[in-house]
Scaffold this motif. Structure first.
Motif, PDB file in Angstrom:
ATOM      1  N   TYR A 276      45.929  42.778  54.344  1.00 35.05           N
ATOM      2  CA  TYR A 276      44.937  41.822  53.926  1.00 35.05           C
ATOM      3  C   TYR A 276      44.360  42.523  52.579  1.00 35.05           C
ATOM      4  N   TRP A 277      43.633  43.480  52.816  1.00 39.78           N
ATOM      5  CA  TRP A 277      42.537  44.079  51.885  1.00 39.78           C
ATOM      6  C   TRP A 277      43.372  44.592  50.813  1.00 39.78           C
ATOM      7  N   PHE A 278      44.245  45.580  51.124  1.00 40.76           N
ATOM      8  CA  PHE A 278      45.254  46.045  50.129  1.00 40.76           C
ATOM      9  C   PHE A 278      45.740  44.882  49.209  1.00 40.76           C
ATOM     10  N   LEU A 279      46.281  43.805  49.677  1.00 33.97           N
ATOM     11  CA  LEU A 279      47.032  42.666  48.893  1.00 33.97           C
ATOM     12  C   LEU A 279      45.926  41.749  47.995  1.00 33.97           C
ATOM     13  N   THR A 280      44.732  41.872  48.689  1.00 35.31           N
ATOM     14  CA  THR A 280      43.832  41.092  47.972  1.00 35.31           C
ATOM     15  C   THR A 280      42.788  41.951  47.052  1.00 35.31           C
ATOM     16  N   ASP A 281      42.911  43.351  47.030  1.00 36.41           N
ATOM     17  CA  ASP A 281      42.383  44.130  46.207  1.00 36.41           C
ATOM     18  C   ASP A 281      42.747  43.797  44.631  1.00 36.41           C
ATOM     19  N   PRO A 282      41.541  43.547  44.052  1.00 36.59           N
ATOM     20  CA  PRO A 282      42.010  43.270  42.452  1.00 36.59           C
ATOM     21  C   PRO A 282      42.700  44.637  41.948  1.00 36.59           C
ATOM     22  N   ALA A 283      42.593  45.658  42.310  1.00 42.89           N
ATOM     23  CA  ALA A 283      43.518  46.827  41.645  1.00 42.89           C
ATOM     24  C   ALA A 283      44.877  46.697  42.077  1.00 42.89           C
ATOM     25  N   PHE A 284      45.374  45.698  43.225  1.00 40.57           N
ATOM     26  CA  PHE A 284      46.697  45.702  43.500  1.00 40.57           C
ATOM     27  C   PHE A 284      47.437  44.899  42.411  1.00 40.57           C
ATOM     28  N   SER A 285      46.864  43.790  42.042  1.00 35.96           N
ATOM     29  CA  SER A 285      47.491  42.932  40.858  1.00 35.96           C
ATOM     30  C   SER A 285      47.704  43.862  39.682  1.00 35.96           C
ATOM     31  N   THR A 286      46.590  44.592  39.312  1.00 31.93           N
ATOM     32  CA  THR A 286      46.653  45.377  38.036  1.00 31.93           C
ATOM     33  C   THR A 286      47.655  46.204  38.113  1.00 31.93           C
ATOM     34  N   ALA A 287      48.028  46.877  39.261  1.00 27.47           N
ATOM     35  CA  ALA A 287      48.746  47.954  39.571  1.00 27.47           C
ATOM     36  C   ALA A 287      50.120  47.385  39.541  1.00 27.47           C
ATOM     37  N   LEU A 288      50.416  46.342  40.136  1.00 31.72           N
ATOM     38  CA  LEU A 288      51.686  45.527  40.213  1.00 31.72           C
ATOM     39  C   LEU A 288      52.027  45.363  38.811  1.00 31.72           C
ATOM     40  N   ALA A 289      50.976  44.685  37.864  1.00 32.87           N
ATOM     41  CA  ALA A 289      51.381  44.286  36.386  1.00 32.87           C
ATOM     42  C   ALA A 289      51.916  45.602  35.834  1.00 32.87           C
ATOM     43  N   ASN A 290      51.069  46.701  35.918  1.00 37.90           N
ATOM     44  CA  ASN A 290      51.293  48.042  35.301  1.00 37.90           C
ATOM     45  C   ASN A 290      52.778  48.310  35.721  1.00 37.90           C
ATOM     46  N   THR A 291      52.917  48.397  36.767  1.00 40.63           N
ATOM     47  CA  THR A 291      54.432  48.747  37.442  1.00 40.63           C
ATOM     48  C   THR A 291      55.454  47.940  36.782  1.00 40.63           C
ATOM     49  N   LEU A 292      55.406  46.549  36.785  1.00 42.40           N
ATOM     50  CA  LEU A 292      56.470  45.924  36.316  1.00 42.40           C
ATOM     51  C   LEU A 292      56.827  46.152  34.854  1.00 42.40           C
TER      52      LEU A 292
END
Length: 290
Positions: free
Chosen positions: A57-73
């Motif tokens: 839950y904390w990993f998926l809701t961390d704002p860093a996760f959405s940024t990292a996912l966008a950077n990865t894509l």
């Protein structure tokens, strides 16, 4: 010996390697899942407690996760476009009879055999350095202001480095496919007066469809785990501008000492990679059937 006995002996001989391969894959995965369910802080060893799905839950809701996912894509998509388009152009060029063709092919393919850490250091210190780099010297020679690549356009810098590494791979695969193009098709197209552009779009490009899908599949699997280039050049920064999923998991484990959260991130990364691979395999399967 009957056919059934032969098959039984064959399975018995293969069984040890299959079991070893299975353990090689399943044990790390099982341990990662186990750690992802714990509150496991490296600074407090022996104080682990059960956390359930909190780490996820904390990993998926961390704002860093959405940024990292966008950077990865963005990283994967940009590198795929550069390598497929550039690989096609280089393959067409290398397929032509030119002087020193073998040496030229070797030079084009050589970057693929350079270790990621080494290539990242070369680009960072010899090419993209804002003071002593080659690009800065070219800019100064033209009266322009040198670009501080890793401060002004950090993600683009990483994309260029990774694309430079994978461009030879795409070139090699597509060049091999070009060389298998039927000579009779080429001669028929020439006799019909087909120009270079129609020849490419109606004969060469359909012939390269399958190799291109294979290149996309293989590159995507490896590009989802890009780490060394980011670690050596930008360290995931400035801020989170070059942080991808792989680097975020590393930061969670070895910079924040949160093994539980990092393990949850690793499982999330595995799930995302499998989803991407599933759809790519289906696309490639339809392409091959067609």
């Amino acid at each position: 010996m009957s056919t059934r006995e032969t098959r039984a002996v064959g399975r018995l001989l293969v069984a040890p390697s299959v079991i070893l391969l299975f353990l090689w894959m399943i044990v790390p995965l099982a341990l990662t899942i186990y750690f992802s369910l714990l509150r496991y802080d490296l600074l407090n060893p022996g104080m682990e407690t059960f956390a359930g799905l909190d780490n996820y839950y904390w990993f998926l809701t961390d704002p860093a996760f959405s940024t990292a996912l966008a950077n990865t894509l963005m990283l994967v998509g940009a590198v795929l476009v550069i390598t497929v388009v550039g690989g096609t152009l280089f393959a067409l060029l290398l397929d032509q009879p030119v002087f020193g063709q073998k040496v030229l092919r070797l030079m084009v393919i050589a970057p693929f055999f350079v270790m990621p850490t080494v290539s990242a250091l070369v680009w960072k210190n010899l090419l993209m350095h804002p003071v002593s780099g080659l690009f800065a010297w070219i800019a100064n020679s033209l009266g322009l202001t040198p670009v501080d690549w890793f401060a002004e356009v950090p993600l683009l810098s990483v994309i260029l480095i990774v694309a430079w590494q994978w461009l030879p791979f795409a070139t090699l695969i597509l060049l091999t496919a070009l060389q298998s193009l039927d000579e009779e098709q080429k001669e028929a197209a020439e006799m019909d007066g087909a120009g270079a552009i129609p020849f490419f779009f109606y004969i060469v490009l359909p012939h390269l469809a399958r190799p291109i899908t294979v290149v996309i599949l293989i590159e995507t699997i490896f590009l989802l785990t890009v780490f060394a280039e980011i670690f050596v050049t930008t360290g995931g920064g400035p801020g989170l501008q070059t942080t991808n999923i792989a680097f975020l998991v590393y930061a969670q484990a070895l910079l924040q000492y949160d093994v539980g959260g990092a393990s949850a991130g690793g499982i999330v990364a595995v799930v995302l990679a499998n989803i991407v691979a599933f759809f790519l395999v289906r696309i490639i399967g339809k392409n091959l059937e067609a």
